[in-house]
Structure formats: C-alpha cells, structure tokens
Write an enzyme that holds these catalytic residues in place. Structure first.
Site, PDB file in Angstrom:
ATOM      1  N   ASN A  10       1.019  -1.352  -0.388  1.00  0.00           N
ATOM      2  CA  ASN A  10      -0.090  -0.201  -0.255  1.00  0.00           C
ATOM      3  C   ASN A  10       1.077   1.488  -0.260  1.00  0.00           C
ATOM      4  O   ASN A  10       1.081   1.520   0.729  1.00  0.00           O
ATOM      5  CB  ASN A  10      -0.990  -0.289   1.351  1.00  0.00           C
ATOM      6  CG  ASN A  10      -1.454   0.839   1.154  1.00  0.00           C
ATOM      7  OD1 ASN A  10      -1.699   1.851   0.541  1.00  0.00           O
ATOM      8  ND2 ASN A  10      -1.985   1.241   2.551  1.00  0.00           N
ATOM      9  N   TRP A  11       1.144   1.930  -0.887  1.00  0.00           N
ATOM     10  CA  TRP A  11       1.783   3.415  -1.004  1.00  0.00           C
ATOM     11  C   TRP A  11       1.288   4.559  -0.341  1.00  0.00           C
ATOM     12  O   TRP A  11       2.366   5.337  -0.595  1.00  0.00           O
ATOM     13  CB  TRP A  11       2.021   3.542  -2.977  1.00  0.00           C
ATOM     14  CG  TRP A  11       2.878   2.559  -3.199  1.00  0.00           C
ATOM     15  CD1 TRP A  11       3.388   1.019  -2.888  1.00  0.00           C
ATOM     16  CD2 TRP A  11       3.018   2.530  -4.680  1.00  0.00           C
ATOM     17  NE1 TRP A  11       3.746   0.378  -4.226  1.00  0.00           N
ATOM     18  CE2 TRP A  11       3.718   0.921  -4.956  1.00  0.00           C
ATOM     19  CE3 TRP A  11       3.402   3.012  -5.921  1.00  0.00           C
ATOM     20  CZ2 TRP A  11       4.268   0.590  -6.485  1.00  0.00           C
ATOM     21  CZ3 TRP A  11       3.595   2.687  -7.454  1.00  0.00           C
ATOM     22  CH2 TRP A  11       4.158   1.879  -7.297  1.00  0.00           C
ATOM     23  N   LYS A  12      -0.013   4.874   0.292  1.00  0.00           N
ATOM     24  CA  LYS A  12      -0.363   5.271   0.800  1.00  0.00           C
ATOM     25  C   LYS A  12      -0.567   6.447  -0.737  1.00  0.00           C
ATOM     26  O   LYS A  12      -0.462   6.633  -1.843  1.00  0.00           O
ATOM     27  CB  LYS A  12       0.076   5.427   2.218  1.00  0.00           C
ATOM     28  CG  LYS A  12       0.025   4.228   2.490  1.00  0.00           C
ATOM     29  CD  LYS A  12      -0.261   5.126   4.177  1.00  0.00           C
ATOM     30  CE  LYS A  12       0.516   3.537   4.743  1.00  0.00           C
ATOM     31  NZ  LYS A  12       0.103   3.335   5.755  1.00  0.00           N
ATOM     32  N   HIS A 102      -9.378   1.465   4.957  1.00  0.00           N
ATOM     33  CA  HIS A 102      -8.314   1.262   5.069  1.00  0.00           C
ATOM     34  C   HIS A 102      -8.540   2.680   6.834  1.00  0.00           C
ATOM     35  O   HIS A 102      -8.969   3.489   6.752  1.00  0.00           O
ATOM     36  CB  HIS A 102      -6.676   1.953   4.802  1.00  0.00           C
ATOM     37  CG  HIS A 102      -5.658   1.844   5.062  1.00  0.00           C
ATOM     38  ND1 HIS A 102      -4.876   2.820   6.401  1.00  0.00           N
ATOM     39  CD2 HIS A 102      -5.044   0.872   4.538  1.00  0.00           C
ATOM     40  CE1 HIS A 102      -3.566   2.722   6.537  1.00  0.00           C
ATOM     41  NE2 HIS A 102      -3.769   1.568   6.125  1.00  0.00           N
ATOM     42  N   GLU A 104      -6.744   5.107   8.164  1.00  0.00           N
ATOM     43  CA  GLU A 104      -6.224   5.906   7.346  1.00  0.00           C
ATOM     44  C   GLU A 104      -8.006   6.871   6.703  1.00  0.00           C
ATOM     45  O   GLU A 104      -8.004   7.993   7.215  1.00  0.00           O
ATOM     46  CB  GLU A 104      -5.206   6.318   7.162  1.00  0.00           C
ATOM     47  CG  GLU A 104      -4.269   6.297   7.417  1.00  0.00           C
ATOM     48  CD  GLU A 104      -2.871   6.049   6.849  1.00  0.00           C
ATOM     49  OE1 GLU A 104      -2.967   5.953   5.307  1.00  0.00           O
ATOM     50  OE2 GLU A 104      -1.907   4.916   7.323  1.00  0.00           O
ATOM     51  N   GLU A 174      -5.415  -4.957  10.517  1.00  0.00           N
ATOM     52  CA  GLU A 174      -3.807  -3.957  10.709  1.00  0.00           C
ATOM     53  C   GLU A 174      -4.152  -3.321  12.052  1.00  0.00           C
ATOM     54  O   GLU A 174      -5.515  -2.442  12.100  1.00  0.00           O
ATOM     55  CB  GLU A 174      -3.819  -3.211   9.713  1.00  0.00           C
ATOM     56  CG  GLU A 174      -3.739  -3.199   8.120  1.00  0.00           C
ATOM     57  CD  GLU A 174      -3.268  -3.005   7.626  1.00  0.00           C
ATOM     58  OE1 GLU A 174      -2.431  -2.383   6.670  1.00  0.00           O
ATOM     59  OE2 GLU A 174      -4.085  -1.512   6.996  1.00  0.00           O
ATOM     60  N   GLY A 180       2.545   2.732  11.051  1.00  0.00           N
ATOM     61  CA  GLY A 180       3.722   3.518  10.621  1.00  0.00           C
ATOM     62  C   GLY A 180       4.598   3.429  12.171  1.00  0.00           C
ATOM     63  O   GLY A 180       5.113   4.976  12.266  1.00  0.00           O
ATOM     64  N   SER A 220       3.217  -2.224  10.909  1.00  0.00           N
ATOM     65  CA  SER A 220       5.214  -2.484  10.254  1.00  0.00           C
ATOM     66  C   SER A 220       5.672  -3.419   9.622  1.00  0.00           C
ATOM     67  O   SER A 220       7.167  -3.562  10.657  1.00  0.00           O
ATOM     68  CB  SER A 220       5.400  -2.428  11.741  1.00  0.00           C
ATOM     69  OG  SER A 220       5.264  -0.117  12.267  1.00  0.00           O
ATOM     70  N   GLY A 241       3.028  -1.032   4.188  1.00  0.00           N
ATOM     71  CA  GLY A 241       2.354   0.308   3.810  1.00  0.00           C
ATOM     72  C   GLY A 241       4.295   0.740   3.768  1.00  0.00           C
ATOM     73  O   GLY A 241       4.492   0.333   2.592  1.00  0.00           O
TER      74      GLY A 241
END
Ligand code: PEP
Length: 258
Positions: A10-12, A102, A104, A174, A180, A220, A241
């Site tokens: 997941n490159w965000k 997600h 976020e 997650e 992160g 992570s 990520g």
C-alpha cells in the site's frame, strides 16, 4: 485447499507516476533475479489513483505477473461526486484489488463499517477483490477488548456479503497502533486476532468459507519480522505500507521463505 499468500504494498499518498514506473520495474527485476514463484506467493502493488494507468501499461507491456489495485473506491457508479473514482474506472484499468476501510480512511474521512461493507460489495460486483481492513486503536488494545472490537467490525463489514463473496475476499487485520509506528504486533498478537476472524467467518457463514478467505496482517511489516508473522497458521500474507516503497525491501518481504 491451501490459501496462496498475498503480499500487497500500500503506497498510500507516495510516488508520482514516474517514480511508480521505476519502482514497479525494479521490483519485477529483483523478483525475477531471485526466481520468485508468483503462484506460490502473490504480489500486488496498490499505488495512488494517478499512477494506476502507468502501472497498467508496464504490467501489460512486459506481461509482468505483478497485480495491482486501488486504495479506495466510490459506492457510486457515476455522476456528481467530485473527487471520487468508480469501480468501472478501476476495472477498465485492469485493477485486481481495492483496499476498503483502511484505518486512515476511517480516521480522516469518517468511513464507517457499513460504508466499508458497501464498498466491498461494489468491488465484488465489479469482479475485483476487496482488501477489507479492520483493526483496533491503542486504547482498545490496552483495555484488552481488541478481539471483541475487531469482530464487531467484521460482523458489520460482512453483513451484506454472501459466503461465496467472502470466500474470494481478503481481510487485512491492521492494529492501528502498529501502522507506520515501527511498533509491530507480536506474531502471537497477529495470530490471536487473525484466528478469531477466521473462526467468526466460520460462524457467520460456513467452514469452507472460513478456510478460503485470506487474512493478512498489516502494521510495520519489514523483511526482518515477516517470516515469524507468516509462520502463523491464520496469517495469509501482509499489507505493507512504508516497506513497500523500496523495491529491495519489498522483494525481501515477498520472498520471506528464502
Ligand atoms: C498500512 O498502512 O497498511 C501499513 C501497514 O503501513 P506500515 O507497513 O507502514 O505500518
């Protein structure tokens, strides 16, 4: 039937389309050098919307076995929804996966379990695979109610889906406190919740659905901790990520068995 592990990056909101091309090419070369067997461990990149066309062109031109997808999708098909992207637009771009819910998106865009379930249904109706995210915040983990909390998310997200739809879906556990932060859940923490999710899918649907659904761990994940996490019986891959932004590091995660 054995489940094929899925490693998804997941490159965000990172990398423009030129950087995306570079990363996909480097990843493909690195995995080729290492003789990676894509049928043993599936590999996907999930770039920002603006990079997907570039990734599609590369994958098609070189017949790369790397799959790709999107980080979110609209529940609408078309019309006055400024900024949104439909499932039809994503299927045209050859997407296989769509991340829904997600943490976020939940945190910054107020997405609820019910909306996430609707998005998952749209993705399935369009012939793609949802990666449905769930996971608890630190306070919930500290209170010891994390399993109950995540199962509540699962019940609500899966409420509108059939057994056949769930069987072909991916669920990503997650824990928010591990995303992160460099703070990884222990392999036992990951197994506790992934195992409870599988059991719940069995209760909500049936044993074969529970055996078929793929459950990833995310938070992570790095090359140095992936092997122990993947050794857990109910962990079928990782949603990665930060560590998916470097070809070498993501390739090491993908080839964790070597
Ligand atoms: C993620 O955002 O899905 C994630 C797991 O991020 P990271 O690997 O950077 O913790």
């Amino acid at each position: 039937m054995a489940r094929t592990p899925l490693m998804a990056g997941n490159w965000k909101m990172n990398l423009d389309h030129l950087e995306a091309a570079h990363l996909v090419q480097s990843l493909a070369w690195t995995l080729k050098d290492q003789g990676h067997d894509y049928s043993a461990v599936e590999v996907a990149v999930i770039p920002p919307f603006t990079d997907i066309r570039t990734v599609q062109s590369l994958v098609d031109a070189d017949s790369l076995p790397i799959k790709y997808g999107a980080q979110d999708v609209s529940i609408h098909d078309e019309g006055a929804y400024t900024g949104e992207i439909s499932t039809g637009m994503l299927t045209k771009l050859g997407c296989t996966f769509v991340i829904v819910g997600h943490s976020e998106r939940r945190q910054y865009h107020g997405e609820t379990n019910e909306l996430v379930g609707q998005k998952a249904k749209k993705v399935l109706d369009a012939g793609m695979t949802p990666i449905m995210c769930c996971g608890e915040a630190l306070e919930i983990r500290k209170a010891g109610t994390h399993v109950q909390f995540v199962l509540g998310q699962i019940d609500a997200m899966l409420a509108g889906l059939s057994a056949a739809e769930v069987a072909k879906s991916v669920i990503a556990y997650e824990p928010i406190w591990a995303i992160g932060t460099g703070e990884v859940a222990t392999p036992q923490d990951a197994q506790e919740v992934c195992g409870a999710i599988r059991k719940r899918v069995g209760e909500l649907f049936d044993a074969s659905t529970a055996q078929a659904v793929r459950i990833q761990y995310g938070g992570s994940v790095k090359s140095k901790n992936v092997r122990e996490i993947m050794a857990q019986p109910d962990v079928d891959g990782a949603l990665v990520g930060g560590a998916s932004l470097k070809a070498d590091e993501f390739a090491k995660i993908v080839t964790y068995q070597k």
